[in-house]
Design a protein around this motif. Sequence first.
Motif, PDB file in Angstrom:
ATOM      1  N   MET A  40       0.835  -1.200   0.000  1.00  0.00           N
ATOM      2  CA  MET A  40       0.000   0.000   0.000  1.00  0.00           C
ATOM      3  C   MET A  40       0.874   1.256   0.000  1.00  0.00           C
ATOM      4  SD  MET A  40      -2.926   1.424  -0.096  1.00  0.00           S
ATOM      5  CE  MET A  40      -3.881  -0.097  -0.050  1.00  0.00           C
ATOM      6  N   GLU A  41       0.471   2.234  -0.764  1.00  0.00           N
ATOM      7  CA  GLU A  41       1.175   3.510  -0.823  1.00  0.00           C
ATOM      8  C   GLU A  41       0.524   4.480   0.164  1.00  0.00           C
ATOM      9  OE1 GLU A  41       2.138   7.102  -4.032  1.00  0.00           O
ATOM     10  OE2 GLU A  41       1.024   5.314  -4.652  1.00  0.00           O
ATOM     11  N   THR A  72      -8.131  -2.319  -4.966  1.00  0.00           N
ATOM     12  CA  THR A  72      -6.710  -2.426  -4.610  1.00  0.00           C
ATOM     13  C   THR A  72      -5.873  -2.795  -5.832  1.00  0.00           C
ATOM     14  OG1 THR A  72      -7.031  -4.731  -3.894  1.00  0.00           O
ATOM     15  CG2 THR A  72      -7.210  -3.026  -2.215  1.00  0.00           C
ATOM     16  N   ARG A  73      -6.470  -3.534  -6.768  1.00  0.00           N
ATOM     17  CA  ARG A  73      -5.744  -3.895  -8.002  1.00  0.00           C
ATOM     18  C   ARG A  73      -5.389  -2.655  -8.813  1.00  0.00           C
ATOM     19  NH1 ARG A  73      -9.312  -7.550 -10.097  1.00  0.00           N
ATOM     20  NH2 ARG A  73     -10.311  -5.941 -11.352  1.00  0.00           N
ATOM     21  N   LEU A 127      -4.464   0.133  -7.810  1.00  0.00           N
ATOM     22  CA  LEU A 127      -3.281   0.802  -7.260  1.00  0.00           C
ATOM     23  C   LEU A 127      -1.993   0.329  -7.930  1.00  0.00           C
ATOM     24  CD1 LEU A 127      -3.979   0.757  -3.413  1.00  0.00           C
ATOM     25  CD2 LEU A 127      -3.654   2.806  -4.800  1.00  0.00           C
ATOM     26  N   HIS A 128      -2.003  -0.896  -8.398  1.00  0.00           N
ATOM     27  CA  HIS A 128      -0.770  -1.498  -8.906  1.00  0.00           C
ATOM     28  C   HIS A 128      -0.636  -1.412 -10.422  1.00  0.00           C
ATOM     29  CE1 HIS A 128      -0.257  -2.881  -4.842  1.00  0.00           C
ATOM     30  NE2 HIS A 128      -1.391  -3.568  -4.889  1.00  0.00           N
ATOM     31  N   HIS A 137      -7.612   4.207 -11.499  1.00  0.00           N
ATOM     32  CA  HIS A 137      -6.197   4.539 -11.679  1.00  0.00           C
ATOM     33  C   HIS A 137      -6.045   5.959 -12.217  1.00  0.00           C
ATOM     34  CE1 HIS A 137      -1.943   3.762 -12.341  1.00  0.00           C
ATOM     35  NE2 HIS A 137      -2.062   4.264 -13.563  1.00  0.00           N
ATOM     36  N   ARG A 171      -4.943  -5.315   3.837  1.00  0.00           N
ATOM     37  CA  ARG A 171      -4.346  -4.807   2.599  1.00  0.00           C
ATOM     38  C   ARG A 171      -3.585  -3.499   2.833  1.00  0.00           C
ATOM     39  NH1 ARG A 171      -5.746  -9.152   1.752  1.00  0.00           N
ATOM     40  NH2 ARG A 171      -7.003 -10.040   0.052  1.00  0.00           N
ATOM     41  N   SER A 178      -3.562   6.082   3.576  1.00  0.00           N
ATOM     42  CA  SER A 178      -3.457   5.254   2.380  1.00  0.00           C
ATOM     43  C   SER A 178      -4.118   5.972   1.209  1.00  0.00           C
ATOM     44  CB  SER A 178      -4.127   3.904   2.613  1.00  0.00           C
ATOM     45  OG  SER A 178      -5.461   4.068   3.074  1.00  0.00           O
ATOM     46  N   ASP A 186     -10.924  -0.447 -13.134  1.00  0.00           N
ATOM     47  CA  ASP A 186      -9.517  -0.320 -12.758  1.00  0.00           C
ATOM     48  C   ASP A 186      -8.880   0.893 -13.430  1.00  0.00           C
ATOM     49  OD1 ASP A 186     -10.208  -2.747 -11.702  1.00  0.00           O
ATOM     50  OD2 ASP A 186      -8.423  -3.803 -12.403  1.00  0.00           O
ATOM     51  N   ASP A 202       0.326   0.211 -13.924  1.00  0.00           N
ATOM     52  CA  ASP A 202       1.402   1.107 -14.360  1.00  0.00           C
ATOM     53  C   ASP A 202       1.134   1.463 -15.820  1.00  0.00           C
ATOM     54  OD1 ASP A 202       3.675   2.591 -14.567  1.00  0.00           O
ATOM     55  OD2 ASP A 202       5.034   0.866 -14.763  1.00  0.00           O
TER      56      ASP A 202
END
Length: 316
Positions: free
Chosen positions: A1-2, A294-295, A297-298, A269, A42, A14, A265, A300
Amino acid sequence: MEYVNLGRSAQVVSRLCLGTLNFGVRTTKSDSFRIMDTALDRGINFLDTANDYGWQVHRGFTEELLGEWFQLGDRRRDRMVLGTKVFNPMSDWPNDRGLSARNIISSCEQSLRRLRTDWIDLYQMHHVDPTATWDEVWQAMEVLTSQGKIRYVGSSNFPAWNLAAAQEAAIRRSYLGIVSEQCSYNLVTRHIEAELLPAANAYGVGVVAWSPLHGGLLSGALRKLSQGTAVKSAQGRAMETLPKVRKAVHEFEGRCGELGIPPADVALHWVLTRPGVTAAAIGPRTLDHLEDATRALHLDLPADLMREISEIFDSH
């Protein structure tokens, strides 16, 4: 988590804020507890509610549910940055609403009892009250701060000029003032880009974007409607807006299909990558919704792709 600082404060949150509007109403208590436990696992440490949430049962119902969850132990309360709100009517009596000093202080004390906690990390003004002067508002917030009942003050649904007026009044009183503004922001709803985001940046106010999927409109609404699987995206603001942006939504869903990434997503994002946005407030109804968020967040995704996605909705 960022994790990031909430505005100019030293409080760390978060990048996903767990909204609780569905808890106990559209989501059972046991499922709500399971979602909150999973969010903690998470790394989500930012929890948002309001004193009137759960009004479908009774005003204050959601805060009561959160209070039960905190009592389950395992440092649930200590690990969460808890935000709640004041403004909306809590009864039919005229003083049980707004931002009078009386209601701010009384509502805080009632929220603390329902939440079964000694303090609120982020006490947010749910709307502007045109009948309350900023000196009255800040006097009340200063009392609560000095008593240790609140740590920081936030706003929600504030126009830029109200945010500036509030902050200038706080500065005159040598008070920290507003550290975060919670507002609607997504690919469809972009009005805050004109004035609010620049004002928030100038005053060091973190922006928490609520409804990042525009009530489900950006979660693949057209596909779900065609398949008969739409739930939230088939009602409310999503259905009110769809006729105006159907062409853009169709193009957006097609582009996401080409990328092989779910529209929800990509839309979430996009919000999280916007300059000036501290966190996105999600309102999961199920565990799957939480996992989907949460997906995002990752992901790119390149900046030029994000610009392309933005441009789809620029002329709607």
